[in-house]
Design a protein around this motif. Structure first.
Motif, short mmCIF file in Angstrom:
data_model
loop_
_atom_site.label_atom_id
_atom_site.label_comp_id
_atom_site.label_asym_id
_atom_site.label_seq_id
_atom_site.Cartn_x
_atom_site.Cartn_y
_atom_site.Cartn_z
N ASP A 132 0.91 -1.21 -0.18
CA ASP A 132 -0.11 0.08 -0.10
C ASP A 132 0.77 1.40 -0.16
O ASP A 132 0.66 2.21 1.02
N ILE A 133 1.73 1.34 -1.05
CA ILE A 133 2.52 2.74 -1.16
C ILE A 133 1.59 3.54 -1.91
O ILE A 133 1.20 3.25 -3.14
N VAL A 164 1.29 7.98 -3.04
CA VAL A 164 1.69 9.42 -2.73
C VAL A 164 0.50 10.14 -3.47
O VAL A 164 -0.12 9.98 -4.65
N GLY A 201 5.91 12.11 -8.22
CA GLY A 201 7.25 12.42 -9.04
C GLY A 201 8.21 13.30 -8.37
O GLY A 201 9.28 14.28 -8.94
N LYS A 202 8.17 13.69 -6.83
CA LYS A 202 9.18 14.47 -6.35
C LYS A 202 9.78 13.78 -5.12
O LYS A 202 10.36 13.90 -4.19
N LYS A 203 10.06 12.29 -5.40
CA LYS A 203 10.88 11.47 -4.62
C LYS A 203 10.20 11.04 -3.13
O LYS A 203 11.00 10.39 -2.66
N GLY A 208 7.69 8.89 -3.07
CA GLY A 208 7.69 7.41 -3.00
C GLY A 208 8.85 6.55 -2.78
O GLY A 208 8.97 5.52 -1.98
N LEU A 209 9.88 7.28 -3.52
CA LEU A 209 11.31 6.53 -3.15
C LEU A 209 11.82 6.69 -1.57
O LEU A 209 12.16 5.55 -0.99
N ASN A 252 4.49 -6.72 -4.26
CA ASN A 252 3.85 -7.00 -5.63
C ASN A 252 3.31 -5.84 -6.30
O ASN A 252 3.34 -4.65 -5.51
N ALA A 291 3.29 -1.35 -14.72
CA ALA A 291 3.49 0.13 -14.80
C ALA A 291 4.39 0.62 -13.92
O ALA A 291 5.13 1.33 -14.00
N ASN A 292 4.36 -0.12 -12.64
CA ASN A 292 5.17 0.41 -11.55
C ASN A 292 6.62 -0.30 -11.38
O ASN A 292 7.51 -0.05 -10.42
N PRO A 346 9.20 0.18 -13.33
CA PRO A 346 10.40 1.08 -13.25
C PRO A 346 10.63 1.72 -12.09
O PRO A 346 11.70 1.86 -11.76
N TYR A 377 9.98 0.72 -9.04
CA TYR A 377 10.50 -0.07 -8.07
C TYR A 377 12.08 -0.58 -8.26
O TYR A 377 12.87 -0.59 -7.39
N LYS A 404 14.09 1.53 -9.66
CA LYS A 404 14.82 2.73 -9.36
C LYS A 404 15.00 2.83 -7.81
O LYS A 404 15.96 3.46 -7.31
N1 ACO Z 1 7.33 4.43 -14.40
C1 ACO Z 1 8.57 5.08 -14.70
N2 ACO Z 1 9.35 5.50 -13.62
C2 ACO Z 1 8.74 5.81 -12.41
C3 ACO Z 1 7.22 5.72 -12.33
C4 ACO Z 1 6.55 4.94 -13.36
N3 ACO Z 1 5.55 4.73 -13.08
N4 ACO Z 1 7.11 6.39 -11.05
C5 ACO Z 1 8.17 6.75 -10.51
N5 ACO Z 1 9.17 6.55 -11.49
C6 ACO Z 1 10.62 7.03 -11.31
C7 ACO Z 1 10.55 8.49 -11.09
O1 ACO Z 1 10.67 9.10 -12.38
C8 ACO Z 1 11.89 8.67 -10.37
O2 ACO Z 1 12.96 8.35 -11.09
P1 ACO Z 1 14.38 9.33 -11.17
O3 ACO Z 1 15.02 8.85 -9.76
O4 ACO Z 1 15.26 9.09 -12.36
O5 ACO Z 1 13.96 11.05 -11.16
C9 ACO Z 1 11.83 7.65 -9.38
O6 ACO Z 1 11.08 6.63 -9.97
C10 ACO Z 1 11.37 7.61 -8.27
O7 ACO Z 1 10.02 8.18 -8.19
P2 ACO Z 1 9.34 9.07 -6.97
O8 ACO Z 1 9.26 10.48 -7.56
O9 ACO Z 1 9.58 8.84 -5.75
O10 ACO Z 1 7.95 8.58 -7.20
P3 ACO Z 1 6.45 9.06 -6.59
O11 ACO Z 1 6.62 9.97 -5.39
O12 ACO Z 1 5.34 9.57 -7.64
O13 ACO Z 1 5.74 7.64 -6.07
C11 ACO Z 1 4.20 5.88 -6.50
C12 ACO Z 1 5.81 6.42 -6.89
C13 ACO Z 1 4.17 5.47 -5.29
C14 ACO Z 1 3.99 4.64 -7.60
C15 ACO Z 1 3.17 7.26 -7.14
O14 ACO Z 1 3.25 7.35 -8.28
C16 ACO Z 1 1.76 6.36 -6.61
O15 ACO Z 1 1.34 6.67 -5.50
N6 ACO Z 1 1.11 5.96 -7.58
C17 ACO Z 1 -0.30 5.43 -7.54
C18 ACO Z 1 -0.35 4.33 -6.64
C19 ACO Z 1 0.45 3.16 -6.82
O16 ACO Z 1 0.52 2.79 -7.86
N7 ACO Z 1 1.22 2.63 -5.90
C20 ACO Z 1 2.19 1.45 -5.80
C21 ACO Z 1 1.33 0.27 -5.62
S1 ACO Z 1 2.37 -1.27 -5.41
C22 ACO Z 1 2.56 -1.50 -3.90
O17 ACO Z 1 1.82 -0.88 -3.14
C23 ACO Z 1 3.40 -2.55 -3.39
#
Ligand code: ACO
Length: 173
Positions: free
Chosen positions: A113-114, A116, A122-124, A126-127, A148, A152-153, A155, A157, A159
């Protein structure tokens, strides 16, 4: 409303479990901490709604679930990122620690349950959530941390330092 200090909150687990390195890398307008008993009112479910339909069953039901997690010690580590100016939650994630009879009676950390907030993606954040949960997993002695996710996600993970292994199977009730 400005940020409520950790010391005034009823936290799911000790705040000292949050990596100091991750804290220092977060933007100064944000704060990362364990989930608190009052976080229903800070938009926890609204943030989780980026994952799936997050039905609100009311504060009492939310609190009962919080207590149920806490009643399983050393098992559930739900954390949040809070916007300091508004005291609202903008990111969330959970680590679940599974104890095994295998692997020298070892443990596995499961990331779940990650989420943002759309405006903050896109502001890190999630990282940082993944880094903080992995830190707790490793500090708890877990020999691996797994999760899991959708194709789409993958890339994202990657990173975060994860690699693709095996497959997920599901059977819905
Ligand atoms: N495809 C390719 N690259 C990505 C993606 C993507 N979908 N999402 C993030 N990245 C890259 C970023 O560009 C960044 O790369 P960089 O270091 O080269 O700049 C790196 O990954 C880190 O990205 P963050 O900015 O930390 O990503 P963000 O804060 O947006 O969090 C998340 C990512 C959690 C997937 C967010 O977009 C989100 O909440 N999405 C909707 C819910 C979701 O899908 N959650 C994950 C479900 S899986 C689970 O919970 C186990």
């Amino acid at each position: 409303m400005p940020l409520t200090p950790d010391s005034d909150l009823d936290l799911l687990f000790p705040a000292s479990f949050i990596s100091a390195e991750v804290k220092s890398q977060l933007h100064e307008s944000l704060h990362i901490r364990p989930l608190a008993a009052t976080d229903h009112a800070r938009g926890h479910l609204a943030v989780l709604s980026v994952l799936t339909v997050a039905t609100d069953h009311g504060e009492a039901a939310w609190q009962a679930q919080f207590q149920a997690l806490r009643n399983a010690p050393n098992t559930y580590y739900a954390l949040v990122i809070v916007d300091k100016a508004s005291d609202r939650i903008v990111g969330a994630g959970t680590l679940f620690v599974e104890r095994k009879f295998l692997r020298g009676l070892g443990s596995v950390g499961h990331i779940e349950d990650i989420a943002v907030d759309k405006a903050q993606q896109g502001k890190k954040l999630g990282l940082r959530i993944i880094q903080a949960l992995t830190h707790i997993s490793e500090a708890s002695g877990c020999y691996k941390t797994i999760l899991n996710c959708s194709d789409a996600n993958i890339p994202f993970y990657q990173k975060c330092g994860f690699e693709k292994k095996e497959n997920e199977m599901a059977k819905y009730a």
